[in-house]
Write an enzyme that holds these catalytic residues in place. Structure first.
Site, short mmCIF file in Angstrom:
data_model
loop_
_atom_site.label_atom_id
_atom_site.label_comp_id
_atom_site.label_asym_id
_atom_site.label_seq_id
_atom_site.Cartn_x
_atom_site.Cartn_y
_atom_site.Cartn_z
N CYS A 128 10.72 -4.80 -61.89
CA CYS A 128 9.49 -4.95 -62.62
C CYS A 128 9.30 -6.34 -63.29
O CYS A 128 9.99 -7.21 -62.84
CB CYS A 128 9.89 -4.09 -63.94
SG CYS A 128 10.59 -2.31 -63.34
N GLU A 136 12.54 -2.61 -33.09
CA GLU A 136 12.01 -3.12 -34.53
C GLU A 136 11.82 -4.80 -34.07
O GLU A 136 10.66 -5.32 -34.71
CB GLU A 136 12.85 -2.95 -35.63
CG GLU A 136 12.81 -3.57 -36.95
CD GLU A 136 11.36 -3.11 -37.71
OE1 GLU A 136 10.87 -2.13 -37.15
OE2 GLU A 136 10.88 -3.66 -38.35
N LYS A 149 -1.04 -2.44 -45.35
CA LYS A 149 0.39 -2.25 -45.92
C LYS A 149 0.54 -0.49 -45.81
O LYS A 149 1.61 -0.18 -45.51
CB LYS A 149 0.48 -2.88 -47.14
CG LYS A 149 1.92 -2.77 -47.68
CD LYS A 149 2.89 -3.32 -47.12
CE LYS A 149 4.61 -3.29 -47.48
NZ LYS A 149 5.32 -3.77 -46.19
N LYS A 163 7.84 -6.52 -34.78
CA LYS A 163 7.75 -7.47 -35.97
C LYS A 163 7.00 -8.82 -35.27
O LYS A 163 6.15 -9.13 -35.85
CB LYS A 163 9.21 -8.08 -36.39
CG LYS A 163 9.43 -8.29 -37.64
CD LYS A 163 9.49 -7.32 -38.94
CE LYS A 163 8.36 -6.17 -38.79
NZ LYS A 163 8.57 -5.04 -39.66
N ASN A 215 14.33 -4.75 -67.01
CA ASN A 215 14.21 -4.80 -65.51
C ASN A 215 15.83 -4.47 -65.39
O ASN A 215 16.76 -4.93 -65.76
CB ASN A 215 13.96 -6.00 -65.04
CG ASN A 215 12.59 -6.25 -65.06
OD1 ASN A 215 11.76 -5.44 -65.73
ND2 ASN A 215 12.12 -7.64 -64.77
N GLY A 216 16.06 -3.61 -64.20
CA GLY A 216 17.40 -3.64 -63.63
C GLY A 216 17.71 -2.06 -63.79
O GLY A 216 16.76 -1.00 -63.90
N HIS A 241 13.51 0.23 -14.70
CA HIS A 241 12.86 1.28 -14.34
C HIS A 241 11.48 1.05 -14.24
O HIS A 241 10.65 1.81 -14.45
CB HIS A 241 13.14 2.35 -14.90
CG HIS A 241 14.56 2.71 -14.73
ND1 HIS A 241 15.05 3.54 -13.65
CD2 HIS A 241 15.82 2.64 -15.60
CE1 HIS A 241 16.39 3.54 -13.92
NE2 HIS A 241 16.72 3.32 -15.10
N ARG A 277 4.82 -7.67 -58.64
CA ARG A 277 6.21 -6.84 -58.86
C ARG A 277 6.35 -5.62 -58.90
O ARG A 277 7.33 -4.82 -58.91
CB ARG A 277 7.08 -7.74 -59.78
CG ARG A 277 7.25 -9.14 -59.40
CD ARG A 277 7.97 -9.97 -60.46
NE ARG A 277 9.17 -9.44 -60.58
CZ ARG A 277 10.41 -9.76 -59.82
NH1 ARG A 277 10.04 -10.91 -59.15
NH2 ARG A 277 11.57 -9.27 -60.33
N GLU A 303 3.48 -7.81 -34.38
CA GLU A 303 2.31 -7.68 -35.75
C GLU A 303 2.11 -8.95 -36.37
O GLU A 303 1.07 -9.15 -36.78
CB GLU A 303 2.91 -6.52 -36.82
CG GLU A 303 3.94 -6.72 -37.57
CD GLU A 303 4.51 -5.60 -38.34
OE1 GLU A 303 5.53 -5.49 -38.81
OE2 GLU A 303 3.49 -4.94 -38.91
N TRP A 358 7.92 -0.65 -62.31
CA TRP A 358 8.12 -0.39 -60.90
C TRP A 358 9.36 0.52 -60.94
O TRP A 358 10.46 0.29 -60.98
CB TRP A 358 8.49 -1.70 -59.98
CG TRP A 358 9.18 -1.33 -58.80
CD1 TRP A 358 10.34 -0.75 -58.24
CD2 TRP A 358 8.12 -0.92 -57.39
NE1 TRP A 358 10.30 -0.47 -56.98
CE2 TRP A 358 9.06 -0.57 -56.37
CE3 TRP A 358 6.87 -1.02 -57.18
CZ2 TRP A 358 8.69 -0.36 -55.05
CZ3 TRP A 358 6.45 -0.80 -55.89
CH2 TRP A 358 7.40 -0.39 -54.78
O1 M6R Z 1 5.02 3.07 -45.65
P1 M6R Z 1 5.75 3.71 -44.35
O2 M6R Z 1 7.18 3.34 -44.11
O3 M6R Z 1 5.53 5.10 -44.13
O4 M6R Z 1 5.01 2.78 -43.19
C1 M6R Z 1 5.01 3.08 -41.76
C2 M6R Z 1 4.27 1.99 -41.02
O5 M6R Z 1 2.94 1.83 -41.24
C3 M6R Z 1 5.09 0.67 -41.45
O6 M6R Z 1 6.45 0.55 -40.85
C4 M6R Z 1 4.24 -0.41 -40.34
O7 M6R Z 1 4.84 0.00 -39.13
C5 M6R Z 1 4.71 -1.76 -40.70
N1 M6R Z 1 3.78 -2.54 -40.98
C6 M6R Z 1 5.89 -2.38 -39.99
O8 M6R Z 1 6.13 -3.77 -40.33
#
Ligand code: M6R
Length: 613
Positions: free
Chosen positions: A2, A486, A608, A490, A105-106, A509, A27, A493, A79
């Protein structure tokens, strides 16, 4: 997580506090509030939603302030951790006589027992927060000395705090304190501003004092007096901040993503705090809300998630099978309701979502409920739709993740899944001793991650070397197979390099047809089960002339001798290995994207939170 701001001086108090909050909004933003001390009264205004909603409410109230009049107040943007994001739960909190106001906060771990004790003494609580106990405790212990009452209260708390408190009886004083949650004091000319983050005070002063854990600061417009918890004076240095306001918001980092990568040790500590039970070799996940007997009757698990959360779910599949003896399936949330998944009354449908708002994951939750499954969630955002609709589950406590590329949410999801598997396993056949061993490893995880972070410069050098590639493969086995997925996600994206994650054995394969000298392969070859077979897979890739970057366990000369570049990972078991390994891959992607000049925090075409199907 927060944000805190407090001010004592002669500036217009309302604007000073609200401008500070606005800079902290990134935050936490589910609710906000201010408390202003004027004419021996503490006036509190709170609103759910963003700081603008608070500003609108405050604008309707007149806070007259004469020129040169001393003004004092505290403010907070929240938060949520304990209790939903409502006005009652928003800070500042007051004791019942309205003598003290406090922002925090905490997380206070022993708040439940303190609350019970204070209720026994006649205190009445209005919120569901852990914070409210602190202000009641201060009022309970107050005998005319503000500092003594605060210090005595803090001694009774376990957990973490960054606080700022004002008292009706001391209209020129703010007391601030810190343990585990940052508090910074901005020293002005006849004014002091206290905040949880430099970004809130940088437009007023660049002279700051960082409190250390255990410090208590008594602030008056013209002086700051710092004591330890035993009220003995301590000296802290005055520092000078030369970041601009934008950099300050990112804690001096260039992007939110790199800041969040570096926050992971702390995020993991927050996510595991108070949740590990050495005595039983188990975990304490009270939000799950099921008894051991109910947990023991679960027959299978279906994890539903998207993107990074899906990849974390794949690590969870290994945990649930190895530790909890539970048949587990990880479902693409988007497909879940269009299939005909076999759901029995004892099936656990576990939705994983950082945002808690992903439309497809939410639809899977509703489908699971319709079909009569036991449904639970793993979310980061308290009070999010998935958290509310599942009703039970575990929060990550990772703090806000601003960068679109998910980083700290993934590592915290993995650690929560491990703790959950431990709880389910201990309700069945997993032994106490093995449970204790896993807890010992979880406790070491933040330090293991720190070791990887220390190597950021080495990883950056490797990233520079491969930044011009247009295709890449990530391969892994066992617990590192989901990490390969993953890592590839990363990289694509944020750097827009076409990257694919595969099980190392799957490469031959089909995808092996694409390997050649311009296509690097990132081989996850840590010394955990599967490494021997990975060596053969590395040879297969080398034979096709692909350069190999390997993650390997520190000191593994065998792997080092066969690859082009090595990213060293501290020794740890297969249960923990996904975490430091993914951190290394996050750094790799970040530095590749930086080298390519990409828009790292807001990559093209991505959002996001994906709230459409
Ligand atoms: O908020 P969520 O964890 O449900 O989001 C799922 C995906 O949209 C999210 O993980 C997306 O793949 C990210 N941009 C990956 O870095």
């Amino acid at each position: 997580m927060c944000g805190i701001v407090g001010y004592v001086g002669k500036r217009p108090i309302v604007n000073t506090l609200l401008n500070g909050l606005k800079r902290l909004e990134y935050r936490g933003y589910d609710s906000a509030g201010i408390a202003i001390l004027k004419e021996s009264q503490i006036k509190v205004i709170k609103r759910t939603g963003k700081v603008d909603a608070l500003r609108e409410a405050v604008d309707k109230v007149s806070f007259s302030q004469n020129e040169n009049e001393l003004s004092i107040g505290i403010a907070h943007t929240r938060w949520a951790t304990h209790g939903a994001p409502t006005e009652k739960n928003a800070h500042p909190h007051l004791d019942e006589k309205g003598n003290f106001a406090l922002v925090h906060n905490g997380i206070i771990e022993n708040y439940a027992s303190l609350k019970e004790h204070l209720i026994g003494k006649g205190h009445k609580f209005v919120s569901e927060t852990d914070t409210e106990v602190i202000v009641h405790l201060i009022s309970e212990l107050y005998e005319g000395d503000f500092l003594k009452a605060v210090a005595a209260s803090l001694k009774q708390l376990s957990g973490t705090y960054g606080i700022a408190v004002i008292s009706k009886a001391h209209p020129d004083t703010i007391i601030a304190a810190r343990k585990g949650s940052p508090i910074i004091i901005g020293v002005g000319n006849d004014e002091m501003i206290v905040a949880s983050d430099v970004s809130a005070l940088i437009s007023y002063t660049r002279k700051v004092i960082y409190l250390d854990d255990g410090d208590i600061a008594v602030l008056r417009a013209e002086e700051v007096d710092i004591r330890n918890i035993d009220i003995i004076p301590v000296t802290r240095e005055l520092a000078h901040i030369d970041w601009d306001a934008n950099a300050a918001e990112k804690g001096g980092y260039e992007h939110f993503m790199i800041k969040e990568i570096f926050e992971q040790p702390e995020a993991i500590t927050n996510g595991t705090r108070g949740r590990l039970n050495f005595e039983d070799g188990s975990s304490v996940l009270s939000g799950l809300g099921y008894s051991s007997r109910e947990l023991a009757s679960i027959s299978n698990v279906i994890i539903a998630a998207c993107g990074t959360s899906y990849n974390a779910g794949l690590v969870g599949e290994y945990y649930f099978e190895d530790i909890a003896d539970l048949p587990t399936e990880v479902a693409q949330a988007a497909e879940f309701r269009y299939r005909n998944p076999i759901i029995r009354p004892d099936t656990l449908v576990l939705a994983i979502s950082q945002s808690g708002e992903t439309a497809d994951t939410l639809a899977a939750v509703r489908e699971g409920k319709n079909k009569g499954a036991v449904v639970a969630g793993i979310c980061n955002i308290v009070g999010s739709t998935i958290a509310r609709e599942t009703g039970v589950g575990v929060y990550l406590h990772a703090g806000p993740e601003i960068g679109v590329a998910s980083t700290k949410a993934f590592t915290c999801q993995v650690i929560v899944l491990l703790m959950m598997a431990l709880k389910l396993g201990r309700a069945k056949r997993f032994s106490r001793q093995r449970g204790i061993e896993i807890i010992e490893e979880i406790i070491k995880t933040p330090d293991i991650v720190r070791e990887v972070l220390k190597r950021a410069k080495d990883i950056q050098k490797i990233a520079k070397k491969y930044a011009k590639a247009e295709n890449a493969f990530y391969i892994g086995r066992g617990y590192l197979y989901p990490v390969a997925l993953e890592g590839a996600l990363k990289l694509k994206e944020i750097s827009y390099i076409h990257a694919e994650g595969y099980h190392a054995a799957e490469l031959k394969h089909g995808p092996i047809a694409l390997l050649e000298e311009r296509v690097p392969v990132i081989a996850l070859a840590n010394d955990i089960p599967g490494k021997d077979k990975m060596i053969s897979n590395i040879q297969e890739c080398k034979a096709r002339k692909s350069p190999i970057i390997a993650t390997a366990t520190e000191g593994d000369t065998e792997i080092a001798s066969m690859v082009n570049d090595v990213i060293w990972i501290p020794k740890c078991s297969q249960f923990i290995a996904p975490i430091p390994t993914v951190v290394a891959l996050q750094l790799f992607s970040y530095y590749v994207a930086k080298e390519r000049g990409c828009s790292i925090d807001q990559p093209r075409n991505l959002a996001k939170s994906v709230t459409v199907e």
